[in-house]
Design a protein around this motif. Sequence first.
Motif: not given
Length: 495
Positions: A359-372, A451-466
Amino acid sequence: MTDKLRICFDEMVVYKDLKKSNFFSALSLPSFMRDWLLKKFQDDEGYFNSDEVAEFVRIYIPRKDDWIAIKNRVIIENERVKFLAKVSVDIDIKTGEVSFSLPDFGLASKDTIIENSVWDSCKEALVRGRETWGLIEIGYRPPDDYDMQFSRNKAKGANRGKIKLTDFKSFCPYTIDIDYYKDARREFSTSEWIDVLLGAVDYNASGYLGDEEKKLTMLTRLLPFVEKRLNLIELAPKGTGKSYLFGRVSRFGWLSSGGVMSRAKMFYDQSKRKEGLVSGNDFITLDEVQTISFTDVNEMRAALKGYLESGIYTVGNYEGTADAGIILCGNIKKETMDSNGYSNMFEELPNVFHESALVERFHGFIKGWNIPRMNDDLKISGWALNSEYFCSIMHELREDMSYRAIVDELIEVPDAADTRDTEAVKRIATAYLKLLYPNVREPSDIHSREFKRYCLDRARKMRDTIKYQLDLLDLEYRGKDLPIFSVRDDYDTQK
Protein backbone atom coordinates in the motif's frame (compact mmCIF):
# COMPACT_ATOMS: atom_id res chain seq x y z
CA MET A 1 -15.38 31.05 -23.05
CA THR A 2 -16.65 29.01 -26.01
CA ASP A 3 -15.46 31.60 -28.52
CA LYS A 4 -12.03 31.72 -26.90
CA LEU A 5 -11.79 27.94 -26.99
CA ARG A 6 -12.71 27.77 -30.68
CA ILE A 7 -10.31 30.57 -31.58
CA CYS A 8 -7.38 29.10 -29.64
CA PHE A 9 -7.79 25.48 -30.69
CA ASP A 10 -9.61 25.82 -34.01
CA GLU A 11 -9.93 22.37 -35.62
CA MET A 12 -9.18 20.58 -32.37
CA VAL A 13 -12.60 21.57 -30.99
CA VAL A 14 -15.75 19.56 -31.70
CA TYR A 15 -19.38 19.90 -30.71
CA LYS A 16 -20.32 17.17 -28.24
CA ASP A 17 -23.94 16.56 -27.38
CA LEU A 18 -23.96 13.72 -24.89
CA LYS A 19 -26.85 15.17 -22.89
CA LYS A 20 -29.41 15.16 -25.69
CA SER A 21 -28.16 12.55 -28.12
CA ASN A 22 -27.58 8.84 -27.59
CA PHE A 23 -26.47 8.30 -31.20
CA PHE A 24 -22.84 7.51 -30.36
CA SER A 25 -23.78 5.60 -27.22
CA ALA A 26 -25.82 3.28 -29.40
CA LEU A 27 -22.72 2.70 -31.55
CA SER A 28 -20.70 1.73 -28.43
CA LEU A 29 -17.71 3.80 -29.48
CA PRO A 30 -15.04 5.06 -27.07
CA SER A 31 -14.70 8.84 -26.74
CA PHE A 32 -11.48 9.12 -28.72
CA MET A 33 -13.03 7.33 -31.71
CA ARG A 34 -16.29 9.27 -31.43
CA ASP A 35 -14.45 12.59 -31.51
CA TRP A 36 -12.31 11.40 -34.41
CA LEU A 37 -15.55 10.79 -36.32
CA LEU A 38 -16.98 14.16 -35.26
CA LYS A 39 -13.87 15.90 -36.55
CA LYS A 40 -14.19 14.00 -39.82
CA PHE A 41 -17.92 14.56 -40.44
CA GLN A 42 -18.91 17.70 -38.51
CA ASP A 43 -19.35 21.06 -40.23
CA ASP A 44 -18.40 24.45 -38.77
CA GLU A 45 -21.70 24.65 -36.90
CA GLY A 46 -21.32 21.25 -35.29
CA TYR A 47 -23.82 19.41 -37.48
CA PHE A 48 -23.23 15.99 -39.05
CA ASN A 49 -25.24 13.52 -41.07
CA SER A 50 -25.95 10.59 -38.76
CA ASP A 51 -26.63 8.26 -41.69
CA GLU A 52 -23.20 8.98 -43.17
CA VAL A 53 -21.51 8.36 -39.81
CA ALA A 54 -23.44 5.14 -39.23
CA GLU A 55 -22.48 3.89 -42.69
CA PHE A 56 -18.82 4.72 -42.08
CA VAL A 57 -18.91 2.89 -38.75
CA ARG A 58 -20.55 -0.14 -40.38
CA ILE A 59 -17.84 -0.36 -43.04
CA TYR A 60 -14.69 0.75 -41.24
CA ILE A 61 -15.19 -0.05 -37.54
CA PRO A 62 -15.97 -3.76 -37.41
CA ARG A 63 -16.98 -5.64 -34.29
CA LYS A 64 -15.11 -8.71 -33.07
CA ASP A 65 -18.00 -10.80 -34.38
CA ASP A 66 -17.25 -9.52 -37.89
CA TRP A 67 -13.78 -11.06 -38.00
CA ILE A 68 -14.86 -14.33 -39.64
CA ALA A 69 -16.60 -12.36 -42.39
CA ILE A 70 -13.47 -10.25 -42.89
CA LYS A 71 -11.29 -13.36 -43.16
CA ASN A 72 -13.70 -14.78 -45.71
CA ARG A 73 -13.43 -11.63 -47.84
CA VAL A 74 -9.65 -11.54 -47.57
CA ILE A 75 -8.73 -15.24 -47.87
CA ILE A 76 -11.58 -16.83 -49.84
CA GLU A 77 -12.84 -13.90 -51.93
CA ASN A 78 -9.31 -12.48 -52.39
CA GLU A 79 -10.42 -8.94 -51.53
CA ARG A 80 -8.49 -6.18 -49.83
CA VAL A 81 -10.35 -4.89 -46.78
CA LYS A 82 -9.90 -1.54 -45.02
CA PHE A 83 -10.91 -0.83 -41.42
CA LEU A 84 -9.82 0.98 -38.27
CA ALA A 85 -7.87 -1.17 -35.84
CA LYS A 86 -5.15 -1.30 -33.22
CA VAL A 87 -1.96 -2.76 -34.72
CA SER A 88 1.08 -4.27 -33.03
CA VAL A 89 4.26 -4.88 -35.03
CA ASP A 90 6.97 -7.48 -34.51
CA ILE A 91 10.36 -7.92 -36.22
CA ASP A 92 11.81 -11.42 -36.12
CA ILE A 93 15.46 -11.25 -35.05
CA LYS A 94 16.44 -14.50 -36.78
CA THR A 95 14.77 -13.96 -40.14
CA GLY A 96 14.35 -10.19 -40.39
CA GLU A 97 10.70 -10.80 -41.27
CA VAL A 98 8.25 -8.08 -40.22
CA SER A 99 4.81 -9.16 -39.05
CA PHE A 100 1.84 -7.61 -37.29
CA SER A 101 -1.00 -8.58 -35.01
CA LEU A 102 -4.51 -7.26 -34.44
CA PRO A 103 -5.02 -7.81 -30.70
CA ASP A 104 -8.70 -6.85 -30.73
CA PHE A 105 -9.46 -9.60 -33.27
CA GLY A 106 -7.09 -12.30 -32.05
CA LEU A 107 -4.92 -12.22 -35.18
CA ALA A 108 -1.41 -13.28 -34.14
CA SER A 109 1.84 -12.19 -35.79
CA LYS A 110 2.70 -15.79 -36.77
CA ASP A 111 -0.14 -15.62 -39.30
CA THR A 112 0.82 -12.29 -40.90
CA ILE A 113 3.47 -10.55 -42.96
CA ILE A 114 4.41 -6.98 -43.86
CA GLU A 115 6.28 -7.06 -47.13
CA ASN A 116 9.30 -4.85 -47.67
CA SER A 117 7.68 -2.28 -49.97
CA VAL A 118 4.75 -1.75 -47.57
CA TRP A 119 7.03 -1.62 -44.53
CA ASP A 120 9.17 1.07 -46.14
CA SER A 121 6.11 3.25 -46.74
CA CYS A 122 4.50 2.98 -43.29
CA LYS A 123 7.21 2.05 -40.78
CA GLU A 124 7.53 5.58 -39.36
CA ALA A 125 3.95 5.42 -38.08
CA LEU A 126 4.14 1.81 -36.92
CA VAL A 127 7.34 1.95 -34.87
CA ARG A 128 6.20 4.78 -32.58
CA GLY A 129 4.77 2.50 -29.94
CA ARG A 130 3.96 -1.05 -29.02
CA GLU A 131 0.44 -0.64 -30.40
CA THR A 132 -0.76 1.92 -32.93
CA TRP A 133 -4.27 2.87 -33.97
CA GLY A 134 -4.83 3.43 -37.67
CA LEU A 135 -6.72 2.73 -40.87
CA ILE A 136 -5.33 -0.57 -42.11
CA GLU A 137 -5.77 -2.41 -45.38
CA ILE A 138 -5.16 -6.16 -45.41
CA GLY A 139 -4.96 -8.78 -48.14
CA TYR A 140 -3.88 -12.41 -48.45
CA ARG A 141 -0.71 -14.05 -49.66
CA PRO A 142 -1.43 -17.71 -50.54
CA PRO A 143 1.19 -20.39 -49.86
CA ASP A 144 2.10 -20.62 -53.56
CA ASP A 145 3.13 -16.94 -53.54
CA TYR A 146 5.69 -17.45 -50.80
CA ASP A 147 8.89 -15.66 -51.68
CA MET A 148 12.07 -16.63 -49.92
CA GLN A 149 13.26 -13.00 -49.91
CA PHE A 150 10.96 -12.41 -46.96
CA SER A 151 12.33 -15.17 -44.79
CA ARG A 152 15.45 -17.30 -44.42
CA ASN A 153 13.55 -19.76 -42.26
CA LYS A 154 13.18 -23.04 -44.21
CA ALA A 155 11.69 -24.92 -41.31
CA LYS A 156 8.63 -27.09 -41.75
CA GLY A 157 5.50 -24.96 -42.06
CA ALA A 158 7.32 -21.79 -43.11
CA ASN A 159 5.71 -21.84 -46.57
CA ARG A 160 2.12 -21.16 -45.61
CA GLY A 161 -0.54 -18.61 -46.34
CA LYS A 162 -0.45 -15.34 -44.44
CA ILE A 163 -2.59 -12.25 -44.08
CA LYS A 164 -0.54 -9.30 -45.31
CA LEU A 165 -0.70 -5.62 -44.50
CA THR A 166 -1.06 -3.69 -47.74
CA ASP A 167 -1.51 -0.16 -46.39
CA PHE A 168 -1.58 1.79 -43.14
CA LYS A 169 -2.56 5.35 -42.25
CA SER A 170 -2.15 6.69 -38.74
CA PHE A 171 -5.30 7.23 -36.69
CA CYS A 172 -4.00 10.69 -35.81
CA PRO A 173 -4.10 12.64 -39.10
CA TYR A 174 -2.40 15.72 -37.69
CA THR A 175 0.83 16.60 -35.92
CA ILE A 176 0.59 17.11 -32.18
CA ASP A 177 2.10 20.52 -31.45
CA ILE A 178 2.86 20.46 -27.74
CA ASP A 179 4.31 23.97 -27.69
CA TYR A 180 1.15 25.39 -29.25
CA TYR A 181 -0.98 23.64 -26.62
CA LYS A 182 1.22 25.03 -23.84
CA ASP A 183 1.06 28.56 -25.22
CA ALA A 184 -2.72 28.40 -25.71
CA ARG A 185 -3.16 27.68 -22.00
CA ARG A 186 -1.99 31.25 -21.27
CA GLU A 187 -5.24 32.58 -22.74
CA PHE A 188 -7.35 31.00 -19.99
CA SER A 189 -7.69 31.64 -16.27
CA THR A 190 -7.27 28.68 -13.92
CA SER A 191 -11.02 28.32 -13.42
CA GLU A 192 -11.63 28.50 -17.18
CA TRP A 193 -8.95 25.92 -17.85
CA ILE A 194 -10.47 23.51 -15.32
CA ASP A 195 -13.71 23.76 -17.28
CA VAL A 196 -11.84 23.19 -20.56
CA LEU A 197 -10.32 19.99 -19.16
CA LEU A 198 -13.68 18.71 -17.99
CA GLY A 199 -15.16 19.26 -21.45
CA ALA A 200 -12.24 17.45 -23.05
CA VAL A 201 -13.23 14.29 -21.18
CA ASP A 202 -16.96 14.71 -21.83
CA TYR A 203 -18.11 16.44 -18.63
CA ASN A 204 -20.22 19.58 -18.38
CA ALA A 205 -18.51 22.01 -16.01
CA SER A 206 -21.72 23.92 -15.22
CA GLY A 207 -23.24 20.68 -13.89
CA TYR A 208 -20.94 20.97 -10.88
CA LEU A 209 -22.69 24.24 -9.86
CA GLY A 210 -19.43 26.04 -9.24
CA ASP A 211 -18.08 23.45 -6.81
CA GLU A 212 -14.37 23.61 -7.58
CA GLU A 213 -13.45 20.77 -5.22
CA LYS A 214 -15.74 18.35 -7.03
CA LYS A 215 -14.34 19.46 -10.38
CA LEU A 216 -10.75 19.00 -9.24
CA THR A 217 -11.45 15.61 -7.68
CA MET A 218 -12.86 14.47 -11.00
CA LEU A 219 -9.78 15.78 -12.82
CA THR A 220 -7.51 13.98 -10.35
CA ARG A 221 -8.38 10.84 -12.27
CA LEU A 222 -6.43 12.29 -15.21
CA LEU A 223 -3.12 12.53 -13.35
CA PRO A 224 -1.89 9.09 -14.54
CA PHE A 225 -2.66 10.23 -18.11
CA VAL A 226 0.14 12.84 -17.90
CA GLU A 227 2.69 11.41 -15.45
CA LYS A 228 4.61 8.16 -15.79
CA ARG A 229 4.20 5.46 -13.15
CA LEU A 230 1.79 7.41 -11.00
CA ASN A 231 0.07 4.83 -8.82
CA LEU A 232 -3.28 5.74 -7.25
CA ILE A 233 -6.13 4.19 -5.28
CA GLU A 234 -9.68 5.46 -5.64
CA LEU A 235 -12.68 4.35 -3.65
CA ALA A 236 -15.96 5.95 -4.67
CA PRO A 237 -19.71 5.37 -4.57
CA LYS A 238 -21.27 3.54 -7.49
CA GLY A 239 -22.17 5.53 -10.58
CA THR A 240 -19.49 8.23 -10.40
CA GLY A 241 -17.99 7.44 -13.80
CA LYS A 242 -14.80 5.59 -12.85
CA SER A 243 -15.13 2.97 -15.56
CA TYR A 244 -16.03 5.52 -18.21
CA LEU A 245 -13.12 7.86 -17.65
CA PHE A 246 -10.46 5.17 -17.33
CA GLY A 247 -11.86 2.83 -19.96
CA ARG A 248 -13.58 4.87 -22.67
CA VAL A 249 -11.80 8.21 -22.97
CA SER A 250 -8.16 7.45 -23.83
CA ARG A 251 -6.68 4.96 -26.28
CA PHE A 252 -3.48 4.84 -24.23
CA GLY A 253 -4.83 3.06 -21.16
CA TRP A 254 -6.30 -0.29 -20.18
CA LEU A 255 -9.29 -0.99 -17.94
CA SER A 256 -9.72 -4.41 -16.38
CA SER A 257 -13.07 -4.95 -14.64
CA GLY A 258 -13.27 -7.84 -12.21
CA GLY A 259 -12.34 -11.37 -13.21
CA VAL A 260 -8.95 -13.01 -12.87
CA MET A 261 -5.60 -11.24 -13.12
CA SER A 262 -2.31 -13.09 -13.38
CA ARG A 263 1.31 -12.04 -13.24
CA ALA A 264 1.68 -13.28 -16.82
CA LYS A 265 -1.10 -11.01 -18.06
CA MET A 266 0.07 -8.00 -16.07
CA PHE A 267 3.84 -8.29 -16.48
CA TYR A 268 5.30 -11.10 -18.58
CA ASP A 269 4.11 -14.44 -19.94
CA GLN A 270 7.06 -16.85 -19.86
CA SER A 271 5.40 -19.52 -21.96
CA LYS A 272 4.57 -17.09 -24.78
CA ARG A 273 7.61 -14.85 -24.20
CA LYS A 274 5.26 -11.92 -24.33
CA GLU A 275 5.25 -8.71 -22.30
CA GLY A 276 2.12 -7.90 -20.34
CA LEU A 277 -0.23 -4.96 -19.99
CA VAL A 278 2.21 -2.65 -18.21
CA SER A 279 4.47 -2.59 -21.27
CA GLY A 280 1.91 -1.37 -23.77
CA ASN A 281 -0.16 1.19 -21.89
CA ASP A 282 0.16 4.50 -20.06
CA PHE A 283 -1.93 3.22 -17.17
CA ILE A 284 -3.63 0.03 -16.03
CA THR A 285 -6.86 0.43 -14.07
CA LEU A 286 -8.10 -2.48 -12.00
CA ASP A 287 -11.77 -1.57 -11.70
CA GLU A 288 -14.23 -3.30 -9.37
CA VAL A 289 -11.08 -4.34 -7.55
CA GLN A 290 -13.07 -6.09 -4.82
CA THR A 291 -14.18 -8.65 -7.41
CA ILE A 292 -10.75 -9.31 -8.93
CA SER A 293 -9.05 -12.57 -8.04
CA PHE A 294 -5.37 -13.31 -8.52
CA THR A 295 -4.03 -16.67 -9.70
CA ASP A 296 -1.24 -16.50 -7.12
CA VAL A 297 -1.54 -13.82 -4.42
CA ASN A 298 2.07 -13.99 -3.20
CA GLU A 299 3.45 -14.01 -6.73
CA MET A 300 1.38 -10.99 -7.74
CA ARG A 301 2.15 -9.10 -4.54
CA ALA A 302 5.89 -9.57 -5.01
CA ALA A 303 5.72 -8.48 -8.65
CA LEU A 304 3.63 -5.42 -7.80
CA LYS A 305 5.92 -4.31 -4.99
CA GLY A 306 8.95 -4.37 -7.24
CA TYR A 307 7.20 -2.66 -10.12
CA LEU A 308 5.47 0.06 -8.09
CA GLU A 309 8.79 0.93 -6.49
CA SER A 310 11.03 1.16 -9.54
CA GLY A 311 9.15 0.39 -12.74
CA ILE A 312 11.17 -2.82 -13.05
CA TYR A 313 9.68 -6.31 -12.97
CA THR A 314 11.38 -9.68 -13.00
CA VAL A 315 9.69 -12.88 -14.11
CA GLY A 316 11.99 -15.88 -14.18
CA ASN A 317 15.09 -14.83 -16.09
CA TYR A 318 13.29 -11.94 -17.79
CA GLU A 319 13.71 -8.40 -16.49
CA GLY A 320 11.54 -5.68 -17.99
CA THR A 321 10.82 -2.00 -17.46
CA ALA A 322 7.64 -0.05 -18.09
CA ASP A 323 6.05 3.35 -17.43
CA ALA A 324 2.41 2.43 -16.84
CA GLY A 325 0.75 3.69 -13.68
CA ILE A 326 -1.36 1.26 -11.65
CA ILE A 327 -4.77 2.47 -10.48
CA LEU A 328 -7.05 0.57 -8.12
CA CYS A 329 -10.73 1.49 -8.29
CA GLY A 330 -13.40 0.14 -6.01
CA ASN A 331 -16.75 0.98 -4.50
CA ILE A 332 -17.11 2.14 -0.91
CA LYS A 333 -19.91 1.73 1.63
CA LYS A 334 -21.83 4.82 2.71
CA GLU A 335 -20.92 4.40 6.39
CA THR A 336 -17.23 4.14 5.51
CA MET A 337 -17.50 7.05 3.12
CA ASP A 338 -19.16 9.24 5.76
CA SER A 339 -16.11 8.84 7.97
CA ASN A 340 -14.24 10.96 5.37
CA GLY A 341 -11.21 8.71 5.35
CA TYR A 342 -10.85 8.11 9.09
CA SER A 343 -11.68 4.40 9.08
CA ASN A 344 -10.06 1.38 7.47
CA MET A 345 -11.11 1.79 3.85
CA PHE A 346 -9.04 -1.10 2.54
CA GLU A 347 -10.60 -3.93 4.56
CA GLU A 348 -12.81 -5.05 1.66
CA LEU A 349 -9.99 -5.02 -0.90
CA PRO A 350 -8.49 -8.34 -2.03
CA ASN A 351 -5.93 -9.85 0.35
CA VAL A 352 -3.09 -8.97 -1.97
CA PHE A 353 -3.57 -5.31 -0.96
CA HIS A 354 -3.67 -5.89 2.79
CA GLU A 355 0.08 -5.60 3.16
CA SER A 356 1.37 -2.20 4.29
CA ALA A 357 4.59 -2.49 2.27
CA LEU A 358 2.50 -2.73 -0.90
CA VAL A 359 0.00 0.00 0.00
CA GLU A 360 2.85 2.39 0.83
CA ARG A 361 4.05 2.17 -2.77
CA PHE A 362 0.82 3.75 -4.04
CA HIS A 363 1.47 7.47 -4.27
CA GLY A 364 -1.93 8.88 -3.43
CA PHE A 365 -5.61 8.34 -2.73
CA ILE A 366 -8.57 9.81 -4.59
CA LYS A 367 -11.58 10.49 -2.37
CA GLY A 368 -14.19 9.50 -4.90
CA TRP A 369 -17.05 10.45 -2.58
CA ASN A 370 -16.30 14.07 -3.55
CA ILE A 371 -17.41 13.24 -7.09
CA PRO A 372 -21.16 13.48 -7.74
CA ARG A 373 -23.08 10.53 -9.12
CA MET A 374 -23.38 10.77 -12.90
CA ASN A 375 -26.49 12.56 -14.15
CA ASP A 376 -27.58 14.24 -17.38
CA ASP A 377 -26.51 17.69 -16.20
CA LEU A 378 -22.91 16.46 -15.96
CA LYS A 379 -22.81 15.32 -19.60
CA ILE A 380 -21.19 17.71 -22.05
CA SER A 381 -23.44 19.53 -24.49
CA GLY A 382 -21.44 22.13 -26.36
CA TRP A 383 -18.07 22.89 -27.92
CA ALA A 384 -15.13 21.15 -26.26
CA LEU A 385 -11.63 19.90 -26.95
CA ASN A 386 -11.52 16.80 -29.11
CA SER A 387 -10.94 13.90 -26.67
CA GLU A 388 -8.67 12.10 -29.14
CA TYR A 389 -6.49 15.21 -29.50
CA PHE A 390 -6.50 15.94 -25.76
CA CYS A 391 -5.48 12.42 -24.77
CA SER A 392 -2.72 12.47 -27.38
CA ILE A 393 -1.44 15.67 -25.74
CA MET A 394 -1.57 14.01 -22.32
CA HIS A 395 0.36 11.05 -23.71
CA GLU A 396 3.07 13.35 -25.11
CA LEU A 397 3.33 15.33 -21.87
CA ARG A 398 4.40 12.17 -20.04
CA GLU A 399 7.77 12.50 -21.76
CA ASP A 400 8.35 16.10 -20.65
CA MET A 401 10.73 16.05 -17.69
CA SER A 402 10.94 19.84 -17.36
CA TYR A 403 7.91 19.98 -15.05
CA ARG A 404 9.55 17.69 -12.50
CA ALA A 405 12.63 19.91 -12.52
CA ILE A 406 10.40 22.90 -11.72
CA VAL A 407 8.67 21.02 -8.90
CA ASP A 408 12.05 19.98 -7.46
CA GLU A 409 13.03 23.64 -7.43
CA LEU A 410 9.80 24.89 -5.87
CA ILE A 411 9.18 22.38 -3.08
CA GLU A 412 11.04 22.62 0.21
CA VAL A 413 11.60 19.12 1.59
CA PRO A 414 11.93 18.95 5.39
CA ASP A 415 14.91 17.24 7.01
CA ALA A 416 14.72 13.45 7.36
CA ALA A 417 11.61 13.25 5.17
CA ASP A 418 10.78 9.70 4.11
CA THR A 419 11.93 9.10 0.54
CA ARG A 420 8.68 7.48 -0.55
CA ASP A 421 6.63 10.36 0.85
CA THR A 422 8.83 12.89 -0.93
CA GLU A 423 8.62 11.05 -4.24
CA ALA A 424 4.85 10.62 -3.95
CA VAL A 425 4.18 14.30 -3.19
CA LYS A 426 6.51 15.50 -5.93
CA ARG A 427 5.16 13.10 -8.52
CA ILE A 428 1.54 14.05 -7.84
CA ALA A 429 2.41 17.77 -7.78
CA THR A 430 4.20 17.35 -11.11
CA ALA A 431 1.13 15.71 -12.64
CA TYR A 432 -1.09 18.55 -11.41
CA LEU A 433 1.34 21.10 -12.85
CA LYS A 434 1.27 19.41 -16.27
CA LEU A 435 -2.51 19.13 -16.21
CA LEU A 436 -3.48 22.56 -14.89
CA TYR A 437 -0.49 24.70 -15.88
CA PRO A 438 1.10 23.21 -19.00
CA ASN A 439 2.27 26.73 -19.98
CA VAL A 440 4.78 26.82 -17.09
CA ARG A 441 8.32 26.64 -18.48
CA GLU A 442 10.18 27.88 -15.38
CA PRO A 443 9.33 28.43 -11.69
CA SER A 444 8.61 32.12 -12.14
CA ASP A 445 5.79 31.31 -14.60
CA ILE A 446 3.43 30.31 -11.78
CA HIS A 447 2.45 32.27 -8.68
CA SER A 448 3.45 30.59 -5.42
CA ARG A 449 -0.13 30.75 -4.10
CA GLU A 450 -1.47 28.94 -7.17
CA PHE A 451 1.24 26.30 -7.07
CA LYS A 452 0.59 25.69 -3.39
CA ARG A 453 -3.19 25.60 -3.74
CA TYR A 454 -3.58 23.56 -6.92
CA CYS A 455 -0.47 21.38 -6.92
CA LEU A 456 1.35 21.01 -3.60
CA ASP A 457 -1.57 21.07 -1.15
CA ARG A 458 -3.59 18.61 -3.21
CA ALA A 459 -0.59 16.30 -3.52
CA ARG A 460 -0.07 16.40 0.25
CA LYS A 461 -3.70 15.55 0.96
CA MET A 462 -3.66 12.62 -1.46
CA ARG A 463 -0.53 11.22 0.17
CA ASP A 464 -1.77 11.93 3.68
CA THR A 465 -4.76 9.63 3.20
CA ILE A 466 -2.39 6.81 2.27
CA LYS A 467 -0.36 7.55 5.40
CA TYR A 468 -3.46 7.40 7.59
CA GLN A 469 -4.51 4.07 6.13
CA LEU A 470 -1.01 2.71 6.72
CA ASP A 471 -1.40 3.74 10.36
CA LEU A 472 -4.51 1.55 10.57
CA LEU A 473 -2.94 -1.37 8.71
CA ASP A 474 0.38 -1.72 10.53
CA LEU A 475 1.63 -0.72 13.98
CA GLU A 476 5.01 0.06 12.42
CA TYR A 477 3.48 3.16 10.80
CA ARG A 478 1.78 4.51 13.93
CA GLY A 479 2.61 8.15 14.59
CA LYS A 480 4.55 8.55 11.34
CA ASP A 481 2.78 11.61 10.00
CA LEU A 482 3.42 13.07 6.56
CA PRO A 483 6.29 15.61 6.67
CA ILE A 484 5.31 19.24 6.12
CA PHE A 485 6.32 19.99 2.55
CA SER A 486 6.19 23.68 1.61
CA VAL A 487 7.04 26.14 -1.12
CA ARG A 488 10.62 27.34 -0.78
CA ASP A 489 11.06 30.54 1.25
CA ASP A 490 13.25 32.16 -1.40
CA TYR A 491 10.64 31.62 -4.11
CA ASP A 492 9.56 34.84 -5.81
CA THR A 493 6.07 35.26 -4.34
CA GLN A 494 5.57 38.56 -6.11
CA LYS A 495 5.55 36.98 -9.55
